[in-house]
Design a protein around this motif. Structure first.
Motif, PDB file in Angstrom:
ATOM      1  N   ILE A  78       0.856  -1.186   0.000  1.00 29.52           N
ATOM      2  CA  ILE A  78       0.000   0.000   0.000  1.00 29.52           C
ATOM      3  C   ILE A  78       0.891   1.235   0.000  1.00 29.52           C
ATOM      4  N   THR A  79       0.365   2.328  -0.501  1.00 26.27           N
ATOM      5  CA  THR A  79       1.093   3.588  -0.541  1.00 26.27           C
ATOM      6  C   THR A  79       0.351   4.600   0.318  1.00 26.27           C
ATOM      7  N   LEU A  80       1.071   5.205   1.254  1.00 21.73           N
ATOM      8  CA  LEU A  80       0.502   6.206   2.151  1.00 21.73           C
ATOM      9  C   LEU A  80       1.338   7.470   2.076  1.00 21.73           C
ATOM     10  N   ASP A  81       0.681   8.603   2.273  1.00 19.01           N
ATOM     11  CA  ASP A  81       1.463   9.828   2.373  1.00 19.01           C
ATOM     12  C   ASP A  81       2.244   9.779   3.689  1.00 19.01           C
ATOM     13  N   PRO A  82       3.343  10.518   3.799  1.00 18.27           N
ATOM     14  CA  PRO A  82       4.204  10.429   4.986  1.00 18.27           C
ATOM     15  C   PRO A  82       3.490  10.701   6.313  1.00 18.27           C
ATOM     16  N   LYS A  83       2.585  11.655   6.329  1.00 17.17           N
ATOM     17  CA  LYS A  83       1.884  11.997   7.571  1.00 17.17           C
ATOM     18  C   LYS A  83       0.985  10.838   8.020  1.00 17.17           C
ATOM     19  N   THR A  84       0.258  10.246   7.083  1.00 26.08           N
ATOM     20  CA  THR A  84      -0.611   9.120   7.405  1.00 26.08           C
ATOM     21  C   THR A  84       0.209   7.916   7.844  1.00 26.08           C
ATOM     22  N   ALA A  85       1.303   7.638   7.152  1.00 23.61           N
ATOM     23  CA  ALA A  85       2.160   6.502   7.501  1.00 23.61           C
ATOM     24  C   ALA A  85       2.726   6.671   8.908  1.00 23.61           C
ATOM     25  N   ALA A  86       3.169   7.872   9.242  1.00 20.86           N
ATOM     26  CA  ALA A  86       3.721   8.125  10.574  1.00 20.86           C
ATOM     27  C   ALA A  86       2.652   7.930  11.644  1.00 20.86           C
ATOM     28  N   TRP A  87       1.455   8.468  11.403  1.00 19.34           N
ATOM     29  CA  TRP A  87       0.367   8.298  12.368  1.00 19.34           C
ATOM     30  C   TRP A  87       0.045   6.819  12.561  1.00 19.34           C
ATOM     31  N   ALA A  88      -0.046   6.076  11.467  1.00 11.27           N
ATOM     32  CA  ALA A  88      -0.394   4.658  11.537  1.00 11.27           C
ATOM     33  C   ALA A  88       0.661   3.871  12.308  1.00 11.27           C
ATOM     34  N   ARG A  89       1.937   4.178  12.082  1.00 11.00           N
ATOM     35  CA  ARG A  89       3.004   3.477  12.808  1.00 11.00           C
ATOM     36  C   ARG A  89       2.903   3.740  14.308  1.00 11.00           C
ATOM     37  N   VAL A  90       2.694   4.987  14.675  1.00  7.22           N
ATOM     38  CA  VAL A  90       2.593   5.346  16.098  1.00  7.22           C
ATOM     39  C   VAL A  90       1.349   4.697  16.717  1.00  7.22           C
ATOM     40  N   TYR A  91       0.221   4.762  16.029  1.00 10.71           N
ATOM     41  CA  TYR A  91      -1.019   4.181  16.539  1.00 10.71           C
ATOM     42  C   TYR A  91      -0.848   2.678  16.759  1.00 10.71           C
ATOM     43  N   ALA A  92      -0.296   1.994  15.757  1.00 11.12           N
ATOM     44  CA  ALA A  92      -0.087   0.546  15.870  1.00 11.12           C
ATOM     45  C   ALA A  92       0.848   0.227  17.036  1.00 11.12           C
ATOM     46  N   ALA A  93       1.921   0.981  17.170  1.00 10.84           N
ATOM     47  CA  ALA A  93       2.881   0.735  18.251  1.00 10.84           C
ATOM     48  C   ALA A  93       2.229   0.946  19.615  1.00 10.84           C
ATOM     49  N   ARG A  94       1.417   1.982  19.759  1.00  8.96           N
ATOM     50  CA  ARG A  94       0.740   2.242  21.036  1.00  8.96           C
ATOM     51  C   ARG A  94      -0.211   1.111  21.405  1.00  8.96           C
ATOM     52  N   HIS A  95      -0.758   0.447  20.406  1.00 11.33           N
ATOM     53  CA  HIS A  95      -1.691  -0.649  20.654  1.00 11.33           C
ATOM     54  C   HIS A  95      -1.014  -2.012  20.543  1.00 11.33           C
ATOM     55  N   LYS A  96       0.319  -1.989  20.552  1.00  8.48           N
ATOM     56  CA  LYS A  96       1.120  -3.216  20.513  1.00  8.48           C
ATOM     57  C   LYS A  96       0.756  -4.099  19.323  1.00  8.48           C
ATOM     58  N   LEU A  97       0.628  -3.465  18.162  1.00  8.09           N
ATOM     59  CA  LEU A  97       0.327  -4.158  16.915  1.00  8.09           C
ATOM     60  C   LEU A  97       1.393  -3.834  15.889  1.00  8.09           C
TER      61      LEU A  97
ATOM     62  N   LEU B  42       2.181  -2.789  12.031  1.00  4.62           N
ATOM     63  CA  LEU B  42       1.431  -1.968  11.084  1.00  4.62           C
ATOM     64  C   LEU B  42       0.593  -2.862  10.177  1.00  4.62           C
ATOM     65  N   SER B  43       1.143  -3.989   9.801  1.00  6.63           N
ATOM     66  CA  SER B  43       0.424  -4.936   8.949  1.00  6.63           C
ATOM     67  C   SER B  43      -0.836  -5.444   9.650  1.00  6.63           C
ATOM     68  N   ARG B  44      -0.713  -5.832  10.911  1.00  4.61           N
ATOM     69  CA  ARG B  44      -1.871  -6.336  11.650  1.00  4.61           C
ATOM     70  C   ARG B  44      -2.907  -5.231  11.848  1.00  4.61           C
ATOM     71  N   PHE B  45      -2.450  -4.010  12.127  1.00  2.00           N
ATOM     72  CA  PHE B  45      -3.359  -2.879  12.302  1.00  2.00           C
ATOM     73  C   PHE B  45      -4.187  -2.648  11.045  1.00  2.00           C
ATOM     74  N   VAL B  46      -3.538  -2.603   9.899  1.00  2.00           N
ATOM     75  CA  VAL B  46      -4.254  -2.386   8.636  1.00  2.00           C
ATOM     76  C   VAL B  46      -5.202  -3.557   8.361  1.00  2.00           C
ATOM     77  N   GLY B  47      -4.740  -4.777   8.634  1.00  3.48           N
ATOM     78  CA  GLY B  47      -5.599  -5.940   8.436  1.00  3.48           C
ATOM     79  C   GLY B  47      -6.849  -5.882   9.293  1.00  3.48           C
ATOM     80  N   GLU B  48      -6.701  -5.470  10.562  1.00  2.00           N
ATOM     81  CA  GLU B  48      -7.858  -5.359  11.452  1.00  2.00           C
ATOM     82  C   GLU B  48      -8.818  -4.265  10.988  1.00  2.00           C
ATOM     83  N   LEU B  49      -8.269  -3.157  10.514  1.00  4.44           N
ATOM     84  CA  LEU B  49      -9.131  -2.093   9.983  1.00  4.44           C
ATOM     85  C   LEU B  49      -9.959  -2.596   8.812  1.00  4.44           C
ATOM     86  N   LEU B  50      -9.315  -3.311   7.912  1.00  5.86           N
ATOM     87  CA  LEU B  50     -10.026  -3.813   6.738  1.00  5.86           C
ATOM     88  C   LEU B  50     -11.052  -4.880   7.106  1.00  5.86           C
TER      89      LEU B  50
END
Length: 80
Positions: free
Chosen positions: A6-25, A27-35
């Motif tokens: 997947i391709t994300l803009d830098p701001k979205t990618a950074a937010w997603a990485r931080v969000y996933a890390a805070r929830h102990k996930l 990034l791949s698992r986070f996106v999979g759960e969202l979908l």
């Protein structure tokens, strides 16, 4: 499991990485759960719509009734 890119803009990618890390996930698992959640919501909506459209319109086939007035809708006995 299927790998995708997947391709994300830098701001979205950074937010997603931080969000996933805070929830102990990862990034791949986070996106999979969202979908998966979006897919579940979509299926539930489609099923509810199918049930609604299959039901007879009994509420509209009864005797006509007048609409309640503004005062009836907003009546609060304890405030007046």
């Amino acid at each position: 499991m299927k790998n995708i890119t997947i391709t994300l803009d830098p701001k979205t990618a950074a937010w997603a990485r931080v969000y996933a890390a805070r929830h102990k996930l990862s990034l791949s698992r986070f996106v999979g759960e969202l979908l998966r959640e979006r897919m579940r919501e979509s299926r539930e909506y489609e099923e509810a719509m199918r049930r609604y459209l299959a039901a007879p319109l009994t509420a509209l086939s009864g005797p006509r009734q007048r609409y309640p007035g503004r005062n009836e809708l907003h009546e609060r006995a304890g405030l007046r």
